[in-house]
Each structure stands twice: as structure tokens, then as C-alpha cells.
Enzyme design. Structure first.
Site, PDB file in Angstrom:
ATOM      1  N   HIS A  35       0.831  -1.208   0.000  1.00 49.06           N
ATOM      2  CA  HIS A  35       0.000   0.000   0.000  1.00 49.06           C
ATOM      3  C   HIS A  35       0.863   1.255   0.000  1.00 49.06           C
ATOM      4  CE1 HIS A  35       0.815   0.601   4.293  1.00 49.06           C
ATOM      5  NE2 HIS A  35       0.324  -0.602   4.563  1.00 49.06           N
TER       6      HIS A  35
ATOM      7  N   CYS B  40       2.858  -5.016   6.505  1.00 47.84           N
ATOM      8  CA  CYS B  40       2.630  -4.723   5.092  1.00 47.84           C
ATOM      9  C   CYS B  40       3.906  -4.198   4.429  1.00 47.84           C
ATOM     10  CB  CYS B  40       1.526  -3.679   4.944  1.00 47.84           C
ATOM     11  SG  CYS B  40      -0.090  -4.256   5.526  1.00 47.84           S
TER      12      CYS B  40
END
Length: 147
Positions: free
Chosen positions: A103, A122
Site C-alpha cells: 500500500h 505490510c
């Protein structure tokens, strides 16, 4: 600023090298873009094993969906945990965790890139980089994440 890739170019494979902090998109055997200085979870060494361990997974997964309305600027979900990840964690009575994404930066952030490792596991890129990757990567793309 790099020249934009043609609209017809798409990635067929992603390779993340955690030690080099790179994410390289390939079309066939040809690298088409490498993103450098990427950020990982707060504990970047080692493979993610449990919910809350702040690690980024290692191994082969796929990009299995995308979220244009995440808390971060666009997000591509990585298919962690796989069956081996689940079996390992459950064998120890633990939850393997999940919701691992590539992201951009947090929505509303004024920083081009938050310094250091700051995610919960992430892989974080700049907003401009995730916008390009979002266009390049179809769902089902294989991603290998190396230590």
C-alpha cells in the site's frame, strides 16, 4: 521522475527483496520497474508467523484482491496466510494473522514517505509508486518475498 510505462505493459510477477528493500515488477522475464527504499513491518527481520508480530511474510503468495478505499493510499492484498502458515500457527495454538497488503502512505498524511519501518507487516510504497503498481498488477499475480 521516471518516464511512465506504456498502458499496455502489465506485471506478471513481483519480487520483493527485504534485505535490499526493493520491489521489482516483471513482465515475463523482463524487469519493468524497481521500487527502492520500501518499508516493512516494525520487525522487518524474519517471516511473519503470528498475528501482531509486526513482521512481513516471506515466501510465495499472490496478489488476490485490491482495496481502493483502504486507510492507506490504495492497497493490493497479498494472499498471506497460506496453508503452511496457518498450520504452523495453529500447531502452536496461535493465529497467523492476515490482511497483509502492498500500500501507499496513510490517507491524509502530508509526508511523501514515512521514514523507517512502520507498518504492521505490510509493504509500503510512496503514493505515486502504489498508483503505478496498482495499474501494472492484475489480481492473481505471483509475488515472491525474499529475506
Amino acid at each position: 521522475m521516471r518516464a511512465p510505462l506504456p498502458q499496455e505493459v502489465h506485471a506478471t510477477y513481483l519480487l520483493v527483496d527485504k534485505s535490499d528493500r526493493t520491489l521489482t515488477a516483471f513482465s515475463g522475464d523482463t524487469p519493468i520497474r524497481t521500487y527502492t527504499g520500501i518499508a516493512f513491518g516494525d520487525a522487518p527481520q524474519g517471516h511473519k508467523q503470528f498475528e501482531g508480530d509486526e513482521r512481513t511474510p516471506e515466501g510465495r503468495y499472490t496478489i488476490d484482491t485490491r482495496n481502493p478505499e483502504s486507510a492507506f493510499h490504495l492497497s493490493l492484498r497479498i494472499s498471506y496466510p497460506n496453508s503452511a502458515d496457518i498450520a504452523f500457527a495453529q500447531g502452536l495454538g496461535r493465529d497467523p494473522g492476515g490482511d497483509i497488503f502492498i500500500h501507499g502512505q496513510p490517507n491524509g498524511s502530508s509526508m511523501a514517505r514515512i521514514p523507517g519501518d512502520w507498518t504492521d507487516g505490510c509493504i509500503a510504497l510512496s503514493n505515486a509508486e502504489i498508483e503505478e503498481l496498482w495499474r501494472l498488477v492484475p489480481d492473481g499475480t505471483i509475488i515472491d518475498i525474499q529475506p
